[in-house]
Design an enzyme around this catalytic site. Structure first.
Site, mmCIF file in Angstrom:
data_model
loop_
_atom_site.group_PDB
_atom_site.id
_atom_site.type_symbol
_atom_site.label_atom_id
_atom_site.label_comp_id
_atom_site.label_asym_id
_atom_site.label_seq_id
_atom_site.Cartn_x
_atom_site.Cartn_y
_atom_site.Cartn_z
ATOM 1 N N HIS A 181 -9.019 -24.120 13.002
ATOM 2 C CA HIS A 181 -10.190 -24.624 12.526
ATOM 3 C C HIS A 181 -11.043 -23.688 11.549
ATOM 4 O O HIS A 181 -11.247 -22.568 11.737
ATOM 5 C CB HIS A 181 -11.188 -25.378 13.439
ATOM 6 C CG HIS A 181 -12.401 -26.018 12.819
ATOM 7 N ND1 HIS A 181 -13.793 -26.047 13.335
ATOM 8 C CD2 HIS A 181 -12.349 -26.974 11.810
ATOM 9 C CE1 HIS A 181 -14.378 -26.726 12.644
ATOM 10 N NE2 HIS A 181 -13.713 -27.418 11.474
HETATM 11 CA CA CA Z 1 -6.917 -25.177 9.425
#
Ligand code: CA
Ligand code: VJV
Ligand code: ZN
Length: 381
Positions: A181
């Protein structure tokens, strides 16, 4: 060794300081800056350097780094060395999140200013209209926070490059296809609508770093609905990833209408990555880059993760080719590092046969798509 599919009149610039490659996080640390040397060998071997503007950018200045990072953190990074680390209080080391993931190594500050200088150089060339696409494979270090290192990242070159682009562009779209992320970039622009962040990643809050980036991570205040996340499970394959990427990013581009795009191309979303858990081949990852390029907006292309160096270099050389509208020959060029790509010596080995079973059901993928498209209905203007 290359075949030109279309007459390319795109101006592509390549920003790289080879001094970045010489830094070492530690013998067994997964982040290996010398993967950039392998990448450059392929870029040169395929003759791509003749088709781009090649720059060796200067380091980012202290003032440039301070556009995002806190002064006390920058002072610390500048002063700390493997030899004097013990002289700093333990709570300082803890506060800045120094440890196994983010060790203190020789030339750490130099390394960070070098990769950041290259992203800033790319942003400048886009702003001045000297480039349509600017590439910095040494950048893309998306986890670094204002006053904290995180996940192999010390300085957030992406945030700093976007801040430069915002001086001339009303809206910047950030897209992140690293398997992790893009939390540092998301956090930096959490409460503004001038940057939309869109990250595709493996999501498992208890098991997989950094644990953020669920559906409900959407931003706040003016930035509410301007942070988008596509949480995925192990083993996603070429077709499901590309179709999902295409439909989501197309909808995002059409609703948000950015005037510049920053694309983080982390190579750890490939199959057979040492830290990753997806099943992507180089062509599918590249198809995402190609799709974003097709919108014809000023584009800053950055590296990121990637822990199987022979495949990182294959991918980034291939994607450099795509930026130039070239489809590179599957036969790898000769180079003094050739042994690294054996025994097959191909640009496109099969990476999908890895150990990660596809845990993404059609239902999960459709939910992910619905959740993002739902956010787009709330956009202002
Ligand atoms: Ca990513
Ligand atoms: O999962 C974590 C954090 C821990 C604590 C620290 N130990 C070492 C690992 C578990 C919870 N960190 C992740 C960080 C991933 C960063 C990805 C960066 C990017 O690709 O998104 C952008 C450049 C993690 N996963 C694997 C490791 N750390 C890891 C770190 C090491 C290691 C082996 C694995 C550090 C040193 C050494 N081996 C020698
Ligand atoms: Zn990563």
């Amino acid at each position: 060794s290359v075949s030109n599919n279309a007459t390319s009149n795109l101006k592509v610039s390549y920003h790289h300081n080879p001094l970045a490659d010489e830094h070492h996080f530690g013998a067994t640390h997964p982040m290996k800056p010398w993967r950039l040397t392998l990448t450059n060998q392929l870029v040169l071997g395929y003759g791509l350097h003749d088709l781009m503007d090649m720059y060796v950018p200067r380091r980012a200045s202290d003032a440039e780094l301070a556009d995002f990072h806190r002064d006390d953190y920058l002072d610390f990074l500048k002063r700390v060395t493997p030899h004097n680390t013990d002289e700093f209080p333990a709570d300082v080391i803890t506060k800045y999140n120094i440890g196994d993931d983010c060790p203190i190594f020789d030339g750490l500050f130099d390394f960070a200013s070098i990769y950041t200088g290259a992203s800033l150089d790319g942003a400048r060339k886009l702003i001045n209209n000297q480039s349509d696409i600017a590439i910095n494979w040494s950048g893309g270090l998306h986890h670094a926070k204002k006053a904290e290192a995180s996940g192999f990242c010390y300085i957030n070159d992406i945030v700093l490059a976007i801040l430069q682009l915002l001086r001339h562009h009303p809206r910047v779209l950030y897209i992140d296809i690293d398997v992790h992320h893009g939390d540092g970039v998301e956090q930096a622009f959490w409460s503004t609508d001038r940057v939309m962040t869109l990250s595709f990643h493996k999501y498992d809050p208890k098991e997989f770093f950094p644990g953020t980036g669920g559906f409900d991570d959407i931003g706040a205040g003016n930035g509410r609905h301007y942070s988008l996340n596509v949480p995925l499970k192990d083993g996603i394959d070429d077709n499901s990833y590309f179709l999902l990427f295409k439909s989501i990013s197309e909808a995002v581009l059409l609703s948000y209408r950015p005037s510049a795009i920053v694309l983080q191309c982390g190579a750890d979303s490939l199959g057979c990555d040492r830290l990753g858990c997806f099943n992507l081949n180089i062509k599918a990852h590249g198809a995402c880059v190609d799709f974003i390029k097709s919108f014809g907006l000023p584009l800053l292309v950055l590296g990121g993760g990637g822990y199987t160096p022979r495949n990182v270099s294959r991918l980034w050389a291939y994607e450099t080719g795509l930026c130039l509208n070239l489809e590179l020959d599957n036969e790898l060029p000769d180079s003094q590092y050739r042994a690294w790509w054996g025994p097959e010596y191909k640009l496109h080995p099969d990476l999908a046969s890895s150990k990660h079973e596809n845990k993404n059901t059609r239902k999960h993928l459709e939910l992910a798509r619905q959740k993002v498209l739902e956010q787009l209905r709330y956009l202002k203007g």
